[in-house]
Design a protein around this motif. Structure first.
Motif, PDB file in Angstrom:
ATOM      1  N   GLY A   1       0.793  -1.217   0.000  1.00  0.00           N
ATOM      2  CA  GLY A   1       0.000   0.000   0.000  1.00  0.00           C
ATOM      3  C   GLY A   1       0.830   1.273   0.000  1.00  0.00           C
ATOM      4  N   ALA A   2       2.162   1.188  -0.145  1.00  0.00           N
ATOM      5  CA  ALA A   2       3.022   2.369  -0.167  1.00  0.00           C
ATOM      6  C   ALA A   2       3.139   2.906  -1.589  1.00  0.00           C
ATOM      7  CB  ALA A   2       4.397   2.020   0.383  1.00  0.00           C
ATOM      8  N   ALA A   3       3.505   4.187  -1.681  1.00  0.00           N
ATOM      9  CA  ALA A   3       3.613   4.840  -2.990  1.00  0.00           C
ATOM     10  C   ALA A   3       4.940   4.475  -3.649  1.00  0.00           C
ATOM     11  CB  ALA A   3       3.500   6.350  -2.821  1.00  0.00           C
ATOM     12  N   GLU A   4       5.138   3.191  -3.905  1.00  0.00           N
ATOM     13  CA  GLU A   4       6.362   2.704  -4.530  1.00  0.00           C
ATOM     14  C   GLU A   4       6.060   1.693  -5.625  1.00  0.00           C
ATOM     15  OE1 GLU A   4       8.829   1.133  -1.493  1.00  0.00           O
ATOM     16  OE2 GLU A   4       9.127   3.053  -0.465  1.00  0.00           O
ATOM     17  N   GLY A   5       4.832   1.739  -6.157  1.00  0.00           N
ATOM     18  CA  GLY A   5       4.449   0.806  -7.213  1.00  0.00           C
ATOM     19  C   GLY A   5       4.793   1.331  -8.590  1.00  0.00           C
ATOM     20  N   ALA A   6       4.064   0.845  -9.594  1.00  0.00           N
ATOM     21  CA  ALA A   6       4.342   1.213 -10.977  1.00  0.00           C
ATOM     22  C   ALA A   6       3.985   2.671 -11.232  1.00  0.00           C
ATOM     23  CB  ALA A   6       3.554   0.304 -11.918  1.00  0.00           C
ATOM     24  N   LYS A   7       4.739   3.306 -12.144  1.00  0.00           N
ATOM     25  CA  LYS A   7       4.454   4.674 -12.570  1.00  0.00           C
ATOM     26  C   LYS A   7       3.712   4.625 -13.890  1.00  0.00           C
ATOM     27  CE  LYS A   7       8.572   6.692 -10.399  1.00  0.00           C
ATOM     28  NZ  LYS A   7       9.817   7.458 -10.622  1.00  0.00           N
ATOM     29  N   VAL A   8       2.535   5.255 -13.925  1.00  0.00           N
ATOM     30  CA  VAL A   8       1.691   5.224 -15.116  1.00  0.00           C
ATOM     31  C   VAL A   8       1.275   6.638 -15.474  1.00  0.00           C
ATOM     32  CG1 VAL A   8       0.848   2.884 -14.722  1.00  0.00           C
ATOM     33  CG2 VAL A   8      -0.389   4.825 -13.732  1.00  0.00           C
ATOM     34  N   THR A   9       1.018   6.856 -16.751  1.00  0.00           N
ATOM     35  CA  THR A   9       0.508   8.148 -17.217  1.00  0.00           C
ATOM     36  C   THR A   9      -1.008   8.068 -17.295  1.00  0.00           C
ATOM     37  OG1 THR A   9       2.519   8.568 -18.496  1.00  0.00           O
ATOM     38  CG2 THR A   9       0.566   9.842 -19.086  1.00  0.00           C
ATOM     39  N   LEU A  10      -1.683   8.996 -16.610  1.00  0.00           N
ATOM     40  CA  LEU A  10      -3.152   9.044 -16.587  1.00  0.00           C
ATOM     41  C   LEU A  10      -3.628  10.331 -17.241  1.00  0.00           C
ATOM     42  CD1 LEU A  10      -3.740   7.871 -12.890  1.00  0.00           C
ATOM     43  CD2 LEU A  10      -3.769   6.463 -14.960  1.00  0.00           C
ATOM     44  N   PHE A  11      -4.564  10.190 -18.181  1.00  0.00           N
ATOM     45  CA  PHE A  11      -5.144  11.352 -18.839  1.00  0.00           C
ATOM     46  C   PHE A  11      -6.416  11.758 -18.099  1.00  0.00           C
ATOM     47  CE2 PHE A  11      -2.518   9.341 -22.030  1.00  0.00           C
ATOM     48  CZ  PHE A  11      -1.898  10.418 -22.647  1.00  0.00           C
ATOM     49  N   LEU A  12      -6.527  13.042 -17.758  1.00  0.00           N
ATOM     50  CA  LEU A  12      -7.643  13.518 -16.941  1.00  0.00           C
ATOM     51  C   LEU A  12      -8.974  13.437 -17.679  1.00  0.00           C
ATOM     52  CD1 LEU A  12      -5.999  16.655 -15.266  1.00  0.00           C
ATOM     53  CD2 LEU A  12      -5.956  14.257 -14.537  1.00  0.00           C
ATOM     54  N   SER A  13      -8.924  13.455 -18.999  1.00  0.00           N
ATOM     55  CA  SER A  13     -10.173  13.421 -19.780  1.00  0.00           C
ATOM     56  C   SER A  13     -10.700  12.007 -19.968  1.00  0.00           C
ATOM     57  CB  SER A  13      -9.933  14.053 -21.151  1.00  0.00           C
ATOM     58  OG  SER A  13      -8.914  13.362 -21.844  1.00  0.00           O
ATOM     59  N   MET A  14      -9.965  11.001 -19.506  1.00  0.00           N
ATOM     60  CA  MET A  14     -10.364   9.609 -19.691  1.00  0.00           C
ATOM     61  C   MET A  14     -10.758   9.001 -18.356  1.00  0.00           C
ATOM     62  SD  MET A  14      -7.525   8.103 -22.335  1.00  0.00           S
ATOM     63  CE  MET A  14      -7.244   8.832 -23.954  1.00  0.00           C
ATOM     64  N   SER A  15     -11.574   7.954 -18.444  1.00  0.00           N
ATOM     65  CA  SER A  15     -11.967   7.212 -17.246  1.00  0.00           C
ATOM     66  C   SER A  15     -10.852   6.232 -16.881  1.00  0.00           C
ATOM     67  CB  SER A  15     -13.259   6.449 -17.514  1.00  0.00           C
ATOM     68  OG  SER A  15     -13.061   5.466 -18.526  1.00  0.00           O
ATOM     69  N   VAL A  16     -11.051   5.517 -15.774  1.00  0.00           N
ATOM     70  CA  VAL A  16     -10.065   4.529 -15.354  1.00  0.00           C
ATOM     71  C   VAL A  16      -9.932   3.438 -16.408  1.00  0.00           C
ATOM     72  CG1 VAL A  16      -9.475   2.830 -13.588  1.00  0.00           C
ATOM     73  CG2 VAL A  16     -10.568   4.984 -12.933  1.00  0.00           C
ATOM     74  N   HIS A  17     -11.061   2.958 -16.917  1.00  0.00           N
ATOM     75  CA  HIS A  17     -11.030   1.903 -17.927  1.00  0.00           C
ATOM     76  C   HIS A  17     -10.328   2.375 -19.197  1.00  0.00           C
ATOM     77  CE1 HIS A  17     -12.304  -1.455 -20.396  1.00  0.00           C
ATOM     78  NE2 HIS A  17     -12.803  -0.585 -21.284  1.00  0.00           N
ATOM     79  N   GLN A  18     -10.602   3.613 -19.626  1.00  0.00           N
ATOM     80  CA  GLN A  18      -9.991   4.117 -20.846  1.00  0.00           C
ATOM     81  C   GLN A  18      -8.472   4.281 -20.693  1.00  0.00           C
ATOM     82  OE1 GLN A  18     -12.399   7.646 -21.204  1.00  0.00           O
ATOM     83  NE2 GLN A  18     -13.669   6.753 -22.837  1.00  0.00           N
ATOM     84  N   ASN A  19      -8.048   4.715 -19.505  1.00  0.00           N
ATOM     85  CA  ASN A  19      -6.603   4.846 -19.276  1.00  0.00           C
ATOM     86  C   ASN A  19      -5.925   3.476 -19.321  1.00  0.00           C
ATOM     87  OD1 ASN A  19      -5.468   7.610 -18.646  1.00  0.00           O
ATOM     88  ND2 ASN A  19      -7.320   7.665 -17.393  1.00  0.00           N
ATOM     89  N   ALA A  20      -6.600   2.463 -18.721  1.00  0.00           N
ATOM     90  CA  ALA A  20      -6.017   1.119 -18.760  1.00  0.00           C
ATOM     91  C   ALA A  20      -6.008   0.587 -20.192  1.00  0.00           C
ATOM     92  CB  ALA A  20      -6.795   0.192 -17.844  1.00  0.00           C
ATOM     93  N   GLN A  21      -7.091   0.901 -20.932  1.00  0.00           N
ATOM     94  CA  GLN A  21      -7.195   0.419 -22.300  1.00  0.00           C
ATOM     95  C   GLN A  21      -6.091   0.973 -23.192  1.00  0.00           C
ATOM     96  OE1 GLN A  21      -9.304  -1.946 -22.839  1.00  0.00           O
ATOM     97  NE2 GLN A  21      -8.792  -2.241 -25.003  1.00  0.00           N
ATOM     98  N   GLN A  22      -5.614   2.202 -22.896  1.00  0.00           N
ATOM     99  CA  GLN A  22      -4.514   2.790 -23.650  1.00  0.00           C
ATOM    100  C   GLN A  22      -3.283   1.879 -23.629  1.00  0.00           C
ATOM    101  OE1 GLN A  22      -3.875   5.771 -25.296  1.00  0.00           O
ATOM    102  NE2 GLN A  22      -5.980   6.515 -25.204  1.00  0.00           N
TER     103      GLN A  22
END
Length: 715
Positions: free
Chosen positions: A409-430
């Motif tokens: 649960g610490a902030a040491e996991g994977a680094k991902v780029t998230l687009f604010l205009s997309m939903s969670v599913h759409q960001n994962a789908q990218q």
């Protein structure tokens, strides 16, 4: 071992180079990125090479050194500006390690500035010292070495010649360092000379300079020792030897063997210093000769080092065969395919990580969107610094780089780029879509890898067959060696003989290649080619032959200075024979003929009044040296010149002496193309490279290992 020249060394180099003022710069080469070679031709003297190893040394040499067939861009630029330019002055900047060569060229004055400090540099400048091009761009505090910038010399350092006792005492008094560092740095002596001065004065180098300055007598001793060394330098080459090669005492039995000298020498020096007392010092008339004896052999192999360095950068031997090229391609495609697999795995992992942390990502997107809508991106970016789950933000793309929770649960996991205009599913789908694109690419890469593997297997079989049959590997090249545009051969004494193939070629031979010390050769038949025996241009055994040459193929390299005083009688006889064989006498049905040799001054295009000289024809006046009853018989031998396998035609005696694998050739009825096709199959050379070597319709006679190398090995 000290390889870098000091200001003292360069002072002597400048003095010796000044004797060549008035010489013309004929050619410039760059056999290695660290080395430039200027071929200069003084009046009534043989050419010499001015060798510049940047940051280390400058000297003159007459060594035969291989040069690249394609000049480097900087060498081409120097040829454009300095070609046939006259050397007008050689100077040293104060006592610094900077030499300036001034040239008078067709475009006006040009300056070649050689910097021998740090990594070294060579700068070409115009009459106003505006930089035309440096060998290497550099930026220092206070000056920039770049095209179009004015060249600025470093601040002039103190010249030791100007240091009398009073000036030396002031220099020591103002220094906060010990005396050896003060003399080496502020007095521009350098470490070896500073230590030599102190040793002659009987003073320790660790004593503070200020303390030495308090004793006028001690300062006087230093000044006297320094003046003695500089006085010896001023007469070097006149009253005493100009240079010394320093060898360990245990190597006194070496004699004058150059290889051993280069191997064991410690350094070269223009004067003998106290530190050389425990060494054996070999005298040389000039300092540049001592440097050449020490490092000349190493520097002459610069081209071979450059080629080996290029081989190392691509991870293996230079690709000169089809199998080697395919091996490199196969390795690259295999690495690319592995790269696609890694990218697919990472993209899928990022997509799954977003899905697995759905609530966390959704909450993070909501909070960032609210912050940006309320306060704007500028405020939001400043607040991101305090949020451990956000690494950065990009207003242009309306995205953030988020850090996902790890297993704890610490902030040491994977680094991902998230687009604010997309939903969670759409960001994962990218990320999943990107992984699919890489899958499609990997399919094409896999097909290409399989094709390359099949081609490689076939090429390896051909390569194995080639080695078994003694064939040479075909070298892909974009340009032929210059003499291949003409008929050519190697004469006794390793001289080059060239002959015209047509009327235009005859004009080129005489007008471009026939020099004052060469000889003109012509068969006593109408339409025979004009031939030139080159006195200084010839061949030498290649010390670094290609690794993939089959047994029995001797490697040579083209040389512009074979240092032979005159042609031998055997060479003249061979040249006359070749001139006859290259004429129509070969296909005319005769068995012998006549040819003559004259000096270049006897050959002219100027006809008598009322006469006309056709293209490719010349008027020969004066006495001729005749050669009669010349036999029409040749040898075809397999050689390697400048790394290129070639078939050479020559007199059968000379070919037998130079080539281990050769075949006799006599006039006959078979067409050249038919013979070339047969020889191509057994040698591996292209038919187009063999046809020009055969003078006309011929027949192959006795084989000496060219057609059947196995029989030759048994002999």
């Amino acid at each position: 071992m000290r390889e870098e020249m000091s200001g003292l060394d360069l002072r002597q180099v400048v003095a010796e180079l000044s004797e060549y003022v008035g010489a013309h710069c004929k050619k410039i080469y760059q056999p290695h990125h660290e080395q430039l070679v200027l071929r200069i031709k003084p009046r009534e003297k043989s050419p010499q090479d001015l060798v510049i190893v940047r940051g280390k040394r400058v000297y003159l040499s007459r060594r035969d050194r291989p040069m690249p067939t394609q000049p480097a861009p900087f060498a081409m630029l120097l040829r454009k500006h300095l070609g046939n330019g006259r050397l007008t002055a050689v100077s040293q900047h104060g006592f610094d390690r900077i030499i300036t060569l001034d040239f008078d060229t067709k475009d006006g004055p040009r300056h070649l500035i050689i910097e021998c400090f740090r990594d070294g540099n060579v700068i070409l400048a115009d009459s106003t010292f505006t930089i035309i091009q440096p060998l290497t761009h550099a930026r220092y505090s206070g000056r920039i070495l770049k095209k179009g910038e004015p060249y600025q010399f470093p601040p002039v350092a103190i010249d030791p010649h100007d240091l009398d006792t009073d000036a030396l005492q002031r220099l020591l008094r103002e220094s906060k360092r010990n005396v050896v560092r003060t003399l080496a740095g502020r007095a521009s002596l350098g470490g070896p000379l500073a230590n030599a001065v102190l040793q002659m004065s009987g003073i320790s180098g660790d004593v503070a300079a200020e303390k030495i300055a308090e004793d006028t007598g001690t300062v006087g001793k230093i000044s006297t020792a320094l003046s003695g060394i500089l006085a010896e330098l001023s007469v070097a080459g006149d009253e005493v030897p100009g240079g010394w090669l320093i060898l360990p005492m245990e190597k006194l039995d070496l004699g004058e063997e150059e290889v051993d000298i280069a191997r064991y020498a410690v350094e070269a020096s223009p004067v003998q210093l106290p530190a050389h007392g425990e060494f054996h010092c070999l005298p040389y008339p000039r300092f540049v000769d001592a440097v050449d004896a020490w490092m000349g052999n190493h520097d002459a192999a610069a081209l071979a080092r450059r080629q080996s360095e290029a081989v190392e950068t691509i991870g293996g031997r230079a690709p000169s065969t089809e199998a080697e090229t395919l091996e490199r391609r196969f390795s690259q495609q295999k690495s690319a395919l592995q790269g696609f697999s890694d990218k697919i795995r990472r993209q899928q992992e990022y997509g799954h990580a977003i899905h697995n942390n759905w609530s966390h990502v959704e909450e993070l997107l909501t909070q960032v969107n609210d912050e940006v809508e309320s306060n704007g991106w500028e405020v939001a970016l400043s607040r991101f610094k305090d949020i451990p789950w956000i690494e950065s933000g990009d207003p242009a793309k309306s995205s953030i780089v988020a850090i996902l929770p790890d297993e704890n649960g610490a902030a040491e996991g994977a680094k991902v780029t998230l687009f604010l205009s997309m939903s969670v599913h759409q960001n994962a789908q990218q990320y999943f879509e990107t992984a699919n694109k890489h899958k499609d690419k990997s399919k094409g890469a896999e097909v290409a890898l399989n094709e390359t593997e099949n081609l490689l297997q076939r090429a390896q079989k051909k390569e194995s067959k080639r080695k078994e049959t003694g064939q040479v590997a075909r070298v892909k090249r974009t340009k032929r060696l210059w003499f291949e545009n003409h008929r050519w051969t190697i004469l006794d004494g390793m001289h080059l003989l060239i002959g015209g193939r047509d009327a235009k070629g005859n004009d080129t031979i005489v007008k471009k290649h026939l020099k004052g010390d060469d000889r003109y050769v012509h068969a006593d038949l109408h339409g025979a080619p004009s031939c030139a025996m080159k006195l200084q241009t010839g061949f030498a055994v290649d010390p670094n032959p290609p690794a993939n040459l089959p047994p029995g193929v001797t490697a040579y390299r083209l040389s512009d200075n074979i240092e032979v005083a005159d042609f031998s009688d055997t060479a003249r006889q061979q040249a006359a024979t070749m001139a006859l064989c290259w004429s129509r006498g070969w296909s005319g049905g005769g068995g012998a003929g006549t040819a003559f040799i004259v000096k270049p001054g006897q050959v002219s295009k100027q006809a008598e009044s009322g006469e006309y000289v056709a293209k490719g024809a010349f008027i020969v006046r004066g006495a001729r040296t005749w050669f009669k009853d010349l036999r029409l018989k040749l040898g075809l031998g397999l050689v390697c010149i400048n790394g290129i396998p070639l078939l050479m035609a020559g007199t059968h005696v000379q070919v037998a002496a130079l080539c281990d694998r050769w075949v006799e050739l006599i006039p006959g009825r078979s067409k050249r193309e038919r013979i070339a096709s047969r020889l191509s199959k057994v040698t591996g050379l292209a038919v187009d490279d063999i046809v020009p070597v055969i003078p006309g319709t011929s027949e192959l006679a006795a084989d000496h290992g060219l057609i059947n190398p196995h029989n030759h090995e048994e002999e």
